[in-house]
Design an enzyme around this catalytic site. Structure first.
Site, short mmCIF file in Angstrom:
data_model
loop_
_atom_site.label_atom_id
_atom_site.label_comp_id
_atom_site.label_asym_id
_atom_site.label_seq_id
_atom_site.Cartn_x
_atom_site.Cartn_y
_atom_site.Cartn_z
N ASN A 109 6.94 -0.84 11.94
CA ASN A 109 7.57 0.50 11.88
C ASN A 109 6.69 1.60 12.49
O ASN A 109 7.20 2.60 12.96
CB ASN A 109 8.04 0.85 10.46
CG ASN A 109 6.95 0.82 9.43
OD1 ASN A 109 5.83 0.39 9.70
ND2 ASN A 109 7.27 1.28 8.23
N ARG A 119 -5.07 3.36 11.92
CA ARG A 119 -5.49 3.75 10.56
C ARG A 119 -6.40 2.71 9.93
O ARG A 119 -7.35 3.03 9.23
CB ARG A 119 -4.22 3.97 9.71
CG ARG A 119 -4.51 4.50 8.34
CD ARG A 119 -3.32 5.21 7.74
NE ARG A 119 -2.36 4.31 7.14
CZ ARG A 119 -1.19 4.70 6.64
NH1 ARG A 119 -0.82 5.96 6.70
NH2 ARG A 119 -0.37 3.82 6.10
N PRO A 158 -0.53 -8.32 14.90
CA PRO A 158 0.53 -7.30 14.82
C PRO A 158 1.87 -7.95 14.51
O PRO A 158 2.05 -9.16 14.70
CB PRO A 158 0.55 -6.72 16.24
CG PRO A 158 0.05 -7.82 17.12
CD PRO A 158 -0.86 -8.69 16.29
N SER A 165 5.53 -5.98 3.06
CA SER A 165 6.30 -6.12 1.82
C SER A 165 5.42 -6.56 0.64
O SER A 165 4.39 -7.23 0.83
CB SER A 165 7.41 -7.14 2.01
OG SER A 165 6.84 -8.43 2.11
N GLU A 178 -1.10 -2.23 1.40
CA GLU A 178 -0.17 -1.09 1.36
C GLU A 178 1.22 -1.71 1.40
O GLU A 178 1.69 -2.13 2.44
CB GLU A 178 -0.44 -0.17 2.55
CG GLU A 178 0.09 1.23 2.33
CD GLU A 178 1.42 1.45 3.00
OE1 GLU A 178 2.44 1.21 2.31
OE2 GLU A 178 1.44 1.86 4.16
N CYS A 183 7.90 2.87 4.37
CA CYS A 183 7.67 2.51 2.96
C CYS A 183 7.77 3.71 2.04
O CYS A 183 7.84 3.55 0.82
CB CYS A 183 6.26 1.94 2.79
SG CYS A 183 5.91 0.60 3.86
N SER A 186 2.54 12.12 5.31
CA SER A 186 1.65 11.47 6.28
C SER A 186 0.70 12.45 6.96
O SER A 186 1.14 13.40 7.61
CB SER A 186 2.49 10.80 7.37
OG SER A 186 3.48 10.03 6.78
N GLU A 208 -6.12 4.28 2.63
CA GLU A 208 -6.37 4.38 4.07
C GLU A 208 -6.39 5.85 4.47
O GLU A 208 -5.68 6.66 3.86
CB GLU A 208 -5.27 3.65 4.84
CG GLU A 208 -5.28 2.16 4.58
CD GLU A 208 -4.31 1.39 5.45
OE1 GLU A 208 -3.32 1.98 5.92
OE2 GLU A 208 -4.55 0.20 5.65
C1 SIN Z 1 4.51 3.28 6.13
O1 SIN Z 1 5.72 3.20 6.22
O2 SIN Z 1 3.86 2.49 5.48
C2 SIN Z 1 3.66 4.30 6.84
C3 SIN Z 1 4.24 5.62 6.93
C4 SIN Z 1 3.25 6.67 7.33
O3 SIN Z 1 2.05 6.45 7.46
O4 SIN Z 1 3.67 7.80 7.48
#
Ligand code: SIN
Length: 512
Positions: free
Chosen positions: A181, A189, A205, A261, A282, A316, A474, A491
């Site tokens: 995503n 990060r 990846p 997940s 995460e 997420c 974010s 992170e």
């Molecule tokens: C994520 O969906 O885990 C990351 C979203 C983000 O860093 O803004």
């Protein structure tokens, strides 16, 4: 239009680009496209010689072909990363910082190509992809700076002839598994914090988006990153589990970092137990987005648009359970429906003016279909959307459901799609109880103009991150991560680099 470009300092309008084959020269990304993986500073094929295709989720066309690696390739990459660690850990913080700074400069120079690559393989609108590159580059810059600030400590001893020193040292080879995503930002990060601390990296990846990872390797190499310090192994979905297992069980790997997940995170955590690795996870969320009677409803609707429809609902931390107090429920639903109708435009990521791309693949569309069907069969009402988009393929309509209740599966699972599902509640206590009644705890959001309520609610929500009158969390400066089954570790921020260091306690005696 406010919208959906996210987290981002600047973004241009998308440009209409019609080419859909993987000849990308005309889109200006050819120099960064790779059809080989990157191990020990070499562009390599899979040992098996196999490859797999990377598809554009908007058109279904092939945008790249990369090596389909397996456990054997992962083992080679780990050994190379281990060799490289022997010298990388001896570099000074300033040397690592300088390399990361050059990496940042190059990623900024190539920002448009990187963004186009993201739109090609992830499908998100080009404006959002540009936003992601700015966000992701921010982690490179941040860690270039943090590399120089990994301080140890001196602790006063109770024995007068002793001195207590604390050294912070890199953990070693880090295995990383990153999601589709944010194909750029989730890599920078994690990996840049590791490199800054003096660790080396083997990164797998997501199979949907390996091209952005390989492009980053090219730039890291040009920045002076020595061979073996960053390695990327690519594989199709079927081989991902065996690569993950190698990374988690390999005795030369000292840390695992995974975004994805909760289901997969638990498997990786179990596998990592065999060698007692440090683990950062995460994982999934189920974010409550609570609008109290005391809220500024317009601000709450704006926050919902940003929080729910970023990346077409595929993050997420997207609002998953929108909970609105009964006094403002009807007004909120009406205003949200109006804004969605006016502002959300679905289409190919390269088309000017669109802000909602396709979902990542057919499985993702099927999941959203299943959740909407379940909700409507249990009494949810469709206000907008509710089905696959006329554009076909992986496109789904921007959807608003009301009369949601907690028996519906969309309140128990991450929707990961452009579906805003709204439930009504009566009291603050009820809202907090519903919000916390889940095994995960990544992000939560709430809107309230009542200061005492703000403090009460923010302290009670069981999450790692909380937006108060704010729909976007974010940013590189803040620690990212969850509680409960949403994972462990943080992170970004000044805390992120800690996950890649070990504290060594040294006691010097006999100092009379
Ligand atoms: C994520 O969906 O885990 C990351 C979203 C983000 O860093 O803004």
């Amino acid at each position: 239009m406010v919208l959906l470009n996210l987290g981002l300092p600047h973004f241009d309008k998308g440009r209409l680009l019609l080419v859909t084959s993987w000849k990308m020269a005309s889109r200006g990304v050819s120099s960064l496209i790779h059809d080989k993986a990157y191990v020990d500073g070499q562009w390599v094929s899979a040992i098996s010689g196999k490859t797999f295709e990377v598809l554009n989720p908007s058109t279904g066309s092939v945008v790249g072909v990369v090596p389909d690696m397996n456990a054997d390739d992962a083992d080679v990459a780990v050994k190379k990363a281990y060799q490289a660690f022997q010298s990388w850990k001896e570099t000074t913080a300033k040397e690592r910082s300088d390399i990361l700074r050059r990496f940042y400069d190059l990623s900024c120079q190539h920002k448009d190509e990187l963004a186009k690559l993201i739109t090609e393989e992830n499908g998100k609108p080009l404006s959002a992809a540009k936003g992601e590159v700015a966000y992701g580059n921010g982690f490179i810059e941040w860690n270039a700076e943090e590399a120089k600030r990994v301080y140890g400590d001196i602790i006063p001893s109770s024995v007068s002839s002793n001195r207590i020193l604390l050294l912070k040292q890199p953990v070693g080879v880090c295995g990383m598994i990153t999601p589709w995503n944010f194909p750029h930002a989730m890599i920078t990060r994690k990996a840049c914090a590791a490199l800054a601390a003096g660790c080396t990296v083997v990164l797998k990846p997501a199979e949907d988006t390996p091209l952005s990872a390989l492009a980053l390797c090219e730039l890291a190499e040009k920045a002076g990153c020595p061979k073996g310090v960053i390695n990327v192994v690519t594989s199709c979905r079927e081989n991902a589990a065996q690569i993950g297992k190698v990374l988690c069980e390999h005795p030369l790997v000292k840390k695992i970092s995974f975004t994805g997940s909760t289901y997969v995170g638990k498997i990786l955590l179990q596998q990592s137990a065999s060698t007692v690795k440090k683990v950062s996870l995460e994982l999934g969320g189920n974010a409550p987005f609570i609008v109290f009677d005391s809220a500024d409803v317009d601000a709450a609707v704006t926050g919902t648009m940003l929080c729910k429809f970023r990346c077409s609902g595929q993050t997420c931390v997207c609002a998953n359970r929108i909970m609105v107090q009964e006094g403002v429920y009807d007004e909120y639903v009406k205003r949200l429906a109006d804004r969605m109708k006016q502002e959300l435009v679905v289409g190919d990521g390269f088309t000017d003016g669109i802000n909602q791309g396709p979902l990542i693949n057919e499985r993702a569309v099927q999941k959203v279909e299943r959740l909407v069907k379940d909700a409507t069969s249990k009494g949810a009402q469709i206000v907008l959307g509710g089905k696959r988009h006329d554009k076909g393929g992986n496109f789904y309509e921007s959807t608003l459901l009301k009369n949601i209740s907690t028996e519906m599966t969309c309140t128990q699972e991450e929707i990961f799609g452009p579906v805003a599902s709204v439930m009504k509640f009566k009291t603050e206590e009820e809202a907090i109880e519903i919000a916390n009644a889940t095994s995960v705890g990544l992000a939560a959001y709430f809107y309230s103009q009542d200061l005492t309520q703000v403090f009460r609610v923010m302290e009670k929500l069981e999450v790692g991150m909380c937006g108060v009158n704010e729909g976007i969390l974010s940013t590189v400066q803040a620690p990212w991560g969850g509680v409960k089954e949403s994972g462990m570790g943080r992170e970004g921020s000044k805390y992120g680099i800690d996950d890649y260091t070990e504290i060594k306690y040294v006691c010097i005696g006999g100092l009379q």
